[in-house]
Each structure stands twice: as structure tokens, then as C-alpha cells.
Scaffold this active site. Structure first.
Site, PDB file in Angstrom:
ATOM      1  N   ASP A 245       0.842  -1.187   0.000  1.00 37.90           N
ATOM      2  CA  ASP A 245       0.000   0.000   0.000  1.00 37.90           C
ATOM      3  C   ASP A 245       0.886   1.249   0.000  1.00 37.90           C
ATOM      4  OD1 ASP A 245      -2.703   1.136   0.330  1.00 37.90           O
ATOM      5  OD2 ASP A 245      -1.905   1.877   2.231  1.00 37.90           O
TER       6      ASP A 245
ATOM      7  N   GLU B 189       1.856   0.272  -4.947  1.00 43.32           N
ATOM      8  CA  GLU B 189       1.374   1.552  -5.465  1.00 43.32           C
ATOM      9  C   GLU B 189       2.543   2.536  -5.480  1.00 43.32           C
ATOM     10  OE1 GLU B 189      -3.165   2.230  -4.145  1.00 43.32           O
ATOM     11  OE2 GLU B 189      -1.782   2.258  -2.465  1.00 43.32           O
TER      12      GLU B 189
END
Ligand code: CA
Length: 636
Positions: A329, A358
Site C-alpha cells: 500500500d 502503489e
């Protein structure tokens, strides 16, 4: 807050390299080690119960200082099953904290549990294997899902609705007898499930049954979330049940990826921040917590003992739980050296474990100069770590933040370049298709189906389906790793009680978020599901859709045309396939039917706007007509 934590002197004095922080079971005794540099004293408080409402301290035991900031003690094996916290005295302050290296905890994760993990293994755990072994990330077809969403819908009557054990429950069916749950996944044919956070998080009170959250609020990094177990008060249950889920999925040919959140914590009252105040976080020059994550704090991954904590944690999940992959994340808030240290630690367990994240470019107050972040522009510095291709995502359906912006599938042909970069898995930042995860939708933002409606007000149901199918055809003919949001293949919608599409369903509850298995009873929905299923099957049958290196892509993919947004390309399948010479793929996002010429020879149509039937029993020669807003796949 201490500003010297990132200084060379501090790191040289206090970087501990041992692999025995936390609880270690030795012969006839149990060892405890905790990193608490500059503490005046450390002791552990022992309890019979894991719930903080039981305040009855059974014993307090002093730890002794060992080395490099580490404090330790040893207890007899009789202490197994007890719960504990640390009491740390420092500069006149006394703090109570859970063990950052806790591997088992009581309800709500406030107390660590002394538990020998060898007692938490399901049957034949030693024979458990990654079903994806021998393949590459470019072979992956990843299904991004949430544990609770998957089986909470009452129509399927799951025995373990919303739990880890629900994910691996076999025999689930909807009211028409159509497979749901794990059986459905097997039929769909995905290679991996990617679970939204399953490590212990703080937003759901584990005493309650009906609180909903995605789980991006880490509390204990090395423990499974309690609310997904059948008994959060029993420290053993969540560990056993998660392992059992993984084993059952593996036995059914499905690999498991977990979403990990090492960029921020739920609260700054996080245990390590109580033991070593200020160490775990980045601070701004104003003395505030840096907040690039938008969640109130950013973790200082560039510090040596934070880096070690993250690498140890990921390795632990790989080793103890047999995780087959990790999704990071907000990876753009983690530094490159830490991500590569994680890769190295994971390689010790299994080099085939998949890693991606990400890689957004985000502002954060890093504590060391010249720290390079794990964002797209630094992708080439990351060792076997892939990144999400958001340009492709937005190119396909329009910006996720501009709700009414149209994408390629809605006839916005200005985005053709982003689509072609997805097809060849070559966005500017990527070195290799193994660094690219192509996707159209995930848990964040509107579902694909809702976004199509927002970008095309008044659109008919039939046209929404056409756009959804075109998106699927494009996605599954792209090189690189493929990911899609659970339910995208079921035209998933997230609508609140006022009838509005929900952009961020993190707290929206089961009604909005659950997978609606009854939708499979409706002809159009079953048709779209079948379209996805057949495209997945087609992709698996054709290795030329899954080249592992850029050279092979350059050599074997020839774009024949992209005028006016109409894309046609040929893949030289014979480079890696025996039964197929060439694959021709056409995307027609325009509002007109197009008659398109083909290279010489007979072509079998494997997929058109209606069906992706794979058997290719319809033949054409010289040209093919591709209707408006649809695609075609042909082979010879
Ligand atoms: Ca929890």
C-alpha cells in the site's frame, strides 16, 4: 521527539541485526527480546487473559539490557498461554505497549500472547506448496478481494460468512444452484487472490460482529486480524484459521497475496511509538507528524530498525503463513532501499514470491537526505517489484477523480497511447513487463460499472455492458501482470441508500460492499461473468500474451494501426506456442462499426463483442467487421 534517530551515530550504536526479537521458544524456556534504546528500564506485565478489561496483573518481570538497544529475559515453558505487555520507563515517562514483534495477541490486539506457533499448523502444512510455483508475475491473473465481502451475502448461507474460513468454504451456491465462493473462483480461473489487509487492524472492535472496514489501519503487523476468525478472544484461532484458509486455497490451485500497509499506522499510539517515542515516524520541520499518506502519519522506513522491522515482518508472513505474494500500500512512501531489503528477505523463503505496489509520487518528510522513494520513476531501481499502471487504468475509463471524464472504452480515443502502453506493458517508467500490473479497477474509487455510468450519463444498460466487455477484452490481451477488482466480472456496483454511487466504500458496510451472488441468476450478469471466464482461459492457453521480457514484446508484437483510436495488433504466437501461429487483436472504441483488413490466410474468431468462446469455430478471411464499442481476437 528525538531528531538524532536518523544520525549515523545513533544507527551505529543501536542497529540490532539479530533475528530473535519478540518471543523465541528455546528448549525448556521462552526468550523475550525487545528493542528499546535509551530506555531507563523495561519490564513485562503478565496476564491470564488477552482482554484489557481484565486488569489483573499476575506478575511483573524485569528485563535486563543486552546489546544494541535490546532488552531481554527468559521464562520457563510454563508461561505458555499467558498474555503480556511491556512497561518502558524513559525520561521520567512510563509507557505500556504491546510487543511490536508479537505473533499472537488477545482480542483487539492490545496484549501479546505467548504461543508456540508450531501448534497452529493445519494438517499437512509441511507439504503445503505455492500452486503458482514455476511461473512468473506476467503469468498472474490476480483477483483483488475483501475477506468479508466475499461470503457475507446471505443468499449463499456460508457457514463461516465473512471469515477466513468462509473464503475457502467449498460447496457454496446461490439460490439457483450457481457456484459461489471458492468454487466460483476455481471456475473463473484466476491464478491468485489478493486480499485486502488481513493483518491485525484497529478500526473494527473485535467484540462486535457487524462493524465493517477495509483494514488499512495497522495495529499489530505480525498477527492476523481477529474479526476474520471465529473467536478473536482465542489468540490461536485467527492464526490457525488463516493458515487453514491458505492451505485449502493452495490445495485448490489458488495462490494467495496479502495487501500490506507499511506506510502508516492506525494511530500514533502504535506500540513501537510508545517504546521508542518518535522513532517510527517521519516528522515535519514544524514538529508535526508527516502526513503524505493522508492517514495521519508516515512511517520512517529509511531508519535502520524500521527497515529491519518491515523486512522481518514480510519475511515472517512468507515463512510462517506461506504467503505467495505481497501488495504494498502507498509504496511511494517507502524508500527504495527498504523495498529491496524486503525483496532480499523474501527471497530467503522463496524467490518466486510476487511483490508489487502503489508507486505513486507522494510528498513526505523523509528523515535522511537523498532518500530515493519506491515510486514509478524509480522503478528501475527496484529489484523484481512491480507497480500498478494507473495511466492505463485512467486511460481506459477516465480519471478516477474526475467522475464525468470519459475513457477509451467510452470512445475517448485521445487515450489511445495509454492503452497501447498497457498492451505492450511499457509505460515510460517500466523496464520490463515483469514490473507492470495492468488493471482497470480495484477497491479504491468507483467500480468500473459505476464509473462508466458517471462518465456517460443516461447510458443504456446494454451500452454499459458493451463498455465493460471491451474493457475486459483489452485488459486480458495486455502484456504484464493482470489484476481486477472482485465483482468487476459481475458488473459490481456500490450504491448507498440515497442511490448515489459510492466513491470510497471503506466504511460503507456489507450492504454496499458485499458480493451479490444472486446477480449470477440474471442472464446479462451471467453472460459478463462467462465473458471474463473465457478471456481468462484464453490468456492461460496463450503464453504469447504473457511475454516475460521487453525484447520479446518488441520482437513479437506488431501494431498494424491505431488511426482514430482503432487499435489493431498482431502477436507472433509461434515464438512461444506450438498450435497458434499468430494472434490478431482489435479494439474498436468508436461509435461506428468498422470493417478491418486482416493479414493473409484464414482467421478463426475467438472473441467478439458477444462471446469469448475460445474454440474459434467461426472463420474469416481478408477482413473482419468489428462493431462499435467492442473488440475482437482472432487466431491462425
Ligand atoms: Ca483487529
Amino acid at each position: 521527539m528525538n531528531e538524532d534517530y536518523s544520525a549515523k551515530e545513533f544507527e551505529e550504536k543501536y542497529t540490532y541485526e539479530g533475528n530473535d526479537l519478540g518471543v523465541t521458544f528455546l528448549e525448556n524456556k521462552i526468550q523475550f527480546k525487545v528493542w528499546a534504546p535509551e530506555a531507563d528500564s523495561v519490564s513485562m506485565l503478565l496476564y491470564n487473559d488477552g482482554d484489557v478489561s481484565d486488569e489483573d496483573i499476575q506478575e511483573e518481570i524485569k528485563l535486563i539490557y543486552d546489546t544494541k538497544g535490546v532488552w531481554k529475559t527468559e521464562l520457563s515453558s510454563d508461561y505458555e498461554g499467558k498474555y503480556y505487555v511491556y512497561k518502558v520507563a524513559r525520561n521520567g515517562d512510563l509507557n505500556i505497549a504491546c510487543d511490536p514483534y508479537a505473533k499472537a495477541v488477545g482480542i483487539n490486539g492490545d496484549r501479546a500472547m505467548i504461543l508456540n506457533l508450531s501448534k497452529t499448523n493445519p494438517e499437512d502444512w509441511d507439504k503445503d506448496k505455492n500452486p503458482f510455483s514455476g511461473k512468473k508475475i506476467t503469468d498472474s491473473i490476480i483477483y483483488e478481494m475483501h475477506v468479508r465481502d466475499f461470503t457475507i451475502d446471505k443468499s449463499i448461507n456460508a457457514k463461516y460468512a465473512g471469515k477466513f474460513l468462509g473464503v475457502c468454504e467449498s460447496g457454496l451456491k446461490n439460490s439457483n444452484g450457481i457456484s459461489a465462493g471458492m468454487d466460483y473462483l476455481k471456475e473463473l480461473g484466476v491464478t491468485h487472490i489478493h486480499l485486502l489487509p488481513i493483518a491485525d487492524y484497529g478500526s473494527v472492535d473485535e467484540h462486535c460482529e457487524d462493524v465493517y472496514n477495509w483494514g488499512y489501519d495497522p495495529k499489530n503487523y505480525n498477527v492476523a486480524e481477529g474479526s476474520y476468525s471465529t473467536n478473536p478472544a482465542d489468540g490461536k484461532a485467527r492464526i490457525y484459521e488463516l493458515k487453514k484458509m491458505i492451505k485449502t486455497l493452495h490445495d485448490n490451485g489458488i495462490a494467495v497475496i496479502m495487501d500490506v500497509v507499511y506506510n502508516h499506522t492506525y494511530e500514533t499510539s502504535f506500540c513501537m511509538n510508545k517504546i521508542v517515542p518518535g522513532y517510527f515516524y517521519r516528522m515535519t520541520s514544524d514538529g508535526e507528524y508527516s502526513n503524505g499518506s493522508g492517514c495521519g502519519n508516515d512511517i520512517a522506513t529509511e531508519r535502520s530498525m524500521v527497515r529491519k522491522f518491515i523486512a522481518d515482518s514480510v519475511k515472517y508472513w512468507a515463512e510462517e503463513y506461506h504467503m505467495d505474494g505481497f501488495r504494498f500500500d502507498l509504496m511511494g512512501l517507502i524508500d527504495v532501499d527498504t523495498m529491496n531489503a524486503v525483496r532480499k528477505a523474501v527471497d530467503d523463503v522463496d524467490k518466486e514470491i510476487i511483490m508489487y505496489g502503489e508507486g505513486w509520487d507522494m510528498k513526505t518528510a523523509v528523515s535522511k537526505p537523498d532518500t530515493m522513494m519506491a515510486k514509478q520513476e524509480n522503478a528501475c531501481k527496484l529489484d523484481r517489484i512491480a507497480l500498478f499502471n494507473d495511466e492505463f487504468r485512467d486511460g481506459m475509463k477516465g480519471s478516477v477523480f474526475e467522475y464525468d471524464e470519459k475513457g477509451y472504452i467510452s470512445s475517448n480515443t485521445e487515450n489511445t497511447k495509454e492503452i497501447l502502453n498497457g498492451v505492450t506493458a511499457s509505460p515510460e517508467w517500466a523496464d520490463s513487463p515483469q514490473q507492470v500490473i495492468n488493471y482497470v479497477s480495484c477497491h479504491d474509487n468507483h467500480t468500473l460499472f459505476d464509473k462508466v455510468e458517471l462518465a456517460n450519463p443516461g447510458i443504456t444498460f446494454e451500452d454499459k455492458i458493451r463498455q465493460n466487455k471491451l474493457a475486459a477484452l483489452i485488459l486480458f490481451t495486455c502484456q504484464g501482470g493482470i489484476l481486477f477488482h472482485s465483482g468487476e466480472e459481475l458488473m459490481r456496483t456500490k450504491v448507498d441508500e440515497e442511490g448515489n454511487f459510492v466513491h470510497d466504500s471503506v466504511r460503507a458496510g456489507d450492504k454496499v460492499n458485499s458480493i451479490k451472488w444472486e446477480d449470477l441468476n440474471k442472464e446479462e450478469y451471467y453472460d459478463v461473468y462467462t465473458y471474463y471466464k473465457n478471456l481468462i482461459n484464453f490468456r492461460k492457453l496463450h503464453p504469447s500474451l504473457r511475454f516475460a521480457d521487453s525484447e520479446s514484446i518488441k520482437e513479437n508484437i506488431k501494431v498494424a494501426g491505431n488511426d482514430g483510436g482503432l487499435v489493431q495488433f498482431y502477436i507472433n504466437a509461434s515464438a512461444v506456442e506450438k498450435n497458434t501461429k499468430k494472434i490478431c487483436v482489435i479494439y474498436n472504441p468508436t461509435k461506428e462499426d468498422k470493417k478491418i483488413s486482416l493479414e493473409e490466410g484464414k482467421w478463426k474468431i475467438c472473441c467478439d463483442y458477444k462471446k469469448a468462446d475460445c474454440d474459434g469455430n467461426r472463420e474469416v478471411q481478408d477482413y473482419v467487421t468489428v462493431p462499435a464499442v467492442s473488440g475482437a481476437i482472432l487466431i491462425q
